[in-house]
Design an enzyme around this catalytic site. Structure first.
Site, short mmCIF file in Angstrom:
data_model
loop_
_atom_site.label_atom_id
_atom_site.label_comp_id
_atom_site.label_asym_id
_atom_site.label_seq_id
_atom_site.Cartn_x
_atom_site.Cartn_y
_atom_site.Cartn_z
N GLU A 111 0.84 -1.20 0.00
CA GLU A 111 0.00 0.00 0.00
C GLU A 111 0.88 1.25 0.00
O GLU A 111 1.93 1.28 0.64
CB GLU A 111 -0.92 0.00 1.23
CG GLU A 111 -1.92 1.14 1.25
CD GLU A 111 -2.98 0.95 2.34
OE1 GLU A 111 -3.59 -0.14 2.37
OE2 GLU A 111 -3.17 1.87 3.15
N ASP A 113 0.23 5.34 0.63
CA ASP A 113 -0.83 6.20 1.19
C ASP A 113 -0.50 7.68 1.16
O ASP A 113 0.58 8.09 1.58
CB ASP A 113 -1.06 5.87 2.68
CG ASP A 113 -1.66 4.50 2.90
OD1 ASP A 113 -2.32 4.00 2.00
OD2 ASP A 113 -1.44 3.95 3.99
N GLU A 115 -2.65 10.55 3.21
CA GLU A 115 -3.77 10.82 4.11
C GLU A 115 -3.70 12.29 4.53
O GLU A 115 -2.72 12.72 5.15
CB GLU A 115 -3.73 9.91 5.34
CG GLU A 115 -4.00 8.45 5.01
CD GLU A 115 -3.92 7.56 6.22
OE1 GLU A 115 -4.89 6.83 6.50
OE2 GLU A 115 -2.87 7.59 6.91
N GLN A 128 -0.09 12.96 5.69
CA GLN A 128 0.67 11.81 6.18
C GLN A 128 0.85 10.82 5.04
O GLN A 128 -0.11 10.50 4.33
CB GLN A 128 -0.05 11.13 7.34
CG GLN A 128 0.61 9.84 7.82
CD GLN A 128 -0.01 9.30 9.09
OE1 GLN A 128 0.23 9.80 10.17
NE2 GLN A 128 -0.84 8.28 8.97
N ASN A 130 2.47 6.90 4.01
CA ASN A 130 2.86 5.62 4.60
C ASN A 130 3.11 4.63 3.47
O ASN A 130 2.54 4.77 2.37
CB ASN A 130 1.77 5.10 5.54
CG ASN A 130 2.28 4.05 6.51
OD1 ASN A 130 3.46 3.69 6.49
ND2 ASN A 130 1.41 3.56 7.36
N ARG A 139 5.39 3.07 8.47
CA ARG A 139 6.47 3.92 7.96
C ARG A 139 5.92 5.34 7.71
O ARG A 139 6.07 5.91 6.65
CB ARG A 139 7.05 3.36 6.66
CG ARG A 139 7.71 1.99 6.79
CD ARG A 139 8.31 1.55 5.45
NE ARG A 139 9.08 0.33 5.56
CZ ARG A 139 8.60 -0.89 5.33
NH1 ARG A 139 7.33 -1.03 4.98
NH2 ARG A 139 9.38 -1.96 5.43
N GLU A 140 5.31 5.91 8.71
CA GLU A 140 4.64 7.20 8.54
C GLU A 140 5.62 8.36 8.52
O GLU A 140 6.58 8.40 9.29
CB GLU A 140 3.62 7.44 9.66
CG GLU A 140 2.50 6.43 9.73
CD GLU A 140 2.81 5.27 10.67
OE1 GLU A 140 4.00 5.11 11.08
OE2 GLU A 140 1.87 4.53 11.01
N TRP A 205 -7.74 10.08 16.14
CA TRP A 205 -6.30 10.20 15.94
C TRP A 205 -5.87 11.27 14.94
O TRP A 205 -4.73 11.74 14.97
CB TRP A 205 -5.71 8.86 15.44
CG TRP A 205 -6.17 8.46 14.06
CD1 TRP A 205 -7.28 7.75 13.76
CD2 TRP A 205 -5.53 8.77 12.81
NE1 TRP A 205 -7.39 7.59 12.40
CE2 TRP A 205 -6.33 8.20 11.80
CE3 TRP A 205 -4.38 9.47 12.45
CZ2 TRP A 205 -6.00 8.30 10.44
CZ3 TRP A 205 -4.06 9.58 11.10
CH2 TRP A 205 -4.85 8.99 10.13
N GLY A 209 -3.36 14.15 17.23
CA GLY A 209 -3.42 12.88 17.94
C GLY A 209 -4.75 12.56 18.56
O GLY A 209 -4.83 11.76 19.49
N ARG A 283 9.02 4.65 19.40
CA ARG A 283 8.47 3.53 18.63
C ARG A 283 9.56 2.57 18.16
O ARG A 283 9.35 1.35 18.10
CB ARG A 283 7.71 4.05 17.39
CG ARG A 283 6.39 4.71 17.69
CD ARG A 283 5.76 5.22 16.40
NE ARG A 283 5.36 4.14 15.52
CZ ARG A 283 5.01 4.31 14.24
NH1 ARG A 283 5.05 5.53 13.70
NH2 ARG A 283 4.65 3.30 13.50
#
Length: 296
Positions: A111, A113, A115, A128, A130, A139-140, A205, A209, A283
């Site tokens: 995928e 992305d 966003e 964003q 990914n 992997r944002e 989110w 956030g 993370r």
């Protein structure tokens, strides 16, 4: 003279045949969709997807009853896709407008992305990106756009080749992911992907956030699309197309960023990137292996 004339005719015929074969080998891409209905289908809440200008543009609607989405009728393996999008204006906190490619597979999903994360009025719009490869995502990266994407249409593109993936905003690279399979890093290249877009609620989110909730008093929310452009190898389609080195996107000029593109990419990273998973030690105490590699 008669024999010479016959040889000339035969020669011309052979040249014509060779030209035809070469042309067949190079007919590898789909054309620009003439209307939304020709190349896309509604996947979710068809009463929230409205055609404009005879199908050359569409409006997506989000309200308390539903969001909505659409997808390409076909899947593609490599190429470039783009759309002109005008995002939700005003107080769009809690909304997400997405434009992405997806292999539509569960366990080993690929995928790519975009966003677009809604904002409170007056704040920057955040995009964003990914990348999922062989089922692995997370992997944002996040970039604050340097213009108001709700005031007018802007072009958002994904170029996907054997060498690299480039996310572009008005032809300015904002994300580059190189094929580093030689170093054991997964890269999407086996599964065709469809083209998707959605407008939906994600106020748990999407904005700061999840601190900024959607204000349904501002609903309905609208996003607009036009100039759908698909240049890629359709699947099913000619089996040799995805591996044809004559595809324009596989050419030497597209195997890396040009000097001007590299300069713009560095400018985006230095001035507009607000989050990179590569530097998120909470993370990833151990830096992911693809980070720090040359992505120019």
């Amino acid at each position: 003279m008669k024999g010479l004339r016959s040889l000339n005719v035969i020669g011309l015929f052979v040249i014509w045949i060779l030209s035809y074969v070469v042309a067949l080998c190079m007919v590898v891409v789909s054309g620009r969709p003439a209307t939304f209905l020709e190349d896309f289908r509604v996947t979710w809440a068809d009463n929230h997807v409205r055609q404009l200008d005879g199908g050359r543009g569409i409006q997506l609607v989000l309200d308390q009853s539903s969001g909505c989405g659409f997808a390409s009728r076909r899947q593609y393996l490599f190429g470039k896709v783009s759309m002109k999008i005008k995002l939700v204006p005003g107080d769009s906190a809690g909304t997400v407008t997405a434009f992405y490619m997806n292999s539509d597979t569960d366990t080993i999903r690929d995928e790519l992305d975009f966003e677009f994360l809604g904002n409170r009025s007056g704040q920057p719009y955040t995009v964003q990106t990914n990348i999922y490869a062989h089922g692995k995502g997370d992997r944002e990266q996040r970039v604050n756009l340097w213009f108001d994407p709700a005031a007018d249409f802007h072009t958002y593109s994904i170029r996907w080749t054997h060498s690299l993936i480039v996310f572009g905003v008005d032809d300015i690279p904002i994300r580059v992911y190189k094929n580093q399979e030689a170093k054991g890093i997964p890269y999407p290249k086996q599964q065709p992907m469809g083209i998707y877009s959605t407008l939906w609620e994600a106020d748990d989110w999407a904005t700061r956030g999840g601190l900024e909730k959607i204000d349904w008093n501002k609903a309905p929310f609208y996003a607009y699309y036009k100039d759908f452009d698909i240049e890629g190898c359709p699947v099913p389609g000619p089996a040799n197309c995805p591996w044809n080195p004559n595809n324009w996107w596989e050419g030497p000029a597209h195997r890396a960023l040009s000097p001007a593109q590299a300069k713009n990419y560095q400018w985006v990273k230095a001035n507009h990137m607000i989050y990179d998973y590569c530097t998120d030690k909470s993370r990833y105490p151990q830096t992911p292996p693809e980070c720090g590699l040359d992505n120019l």
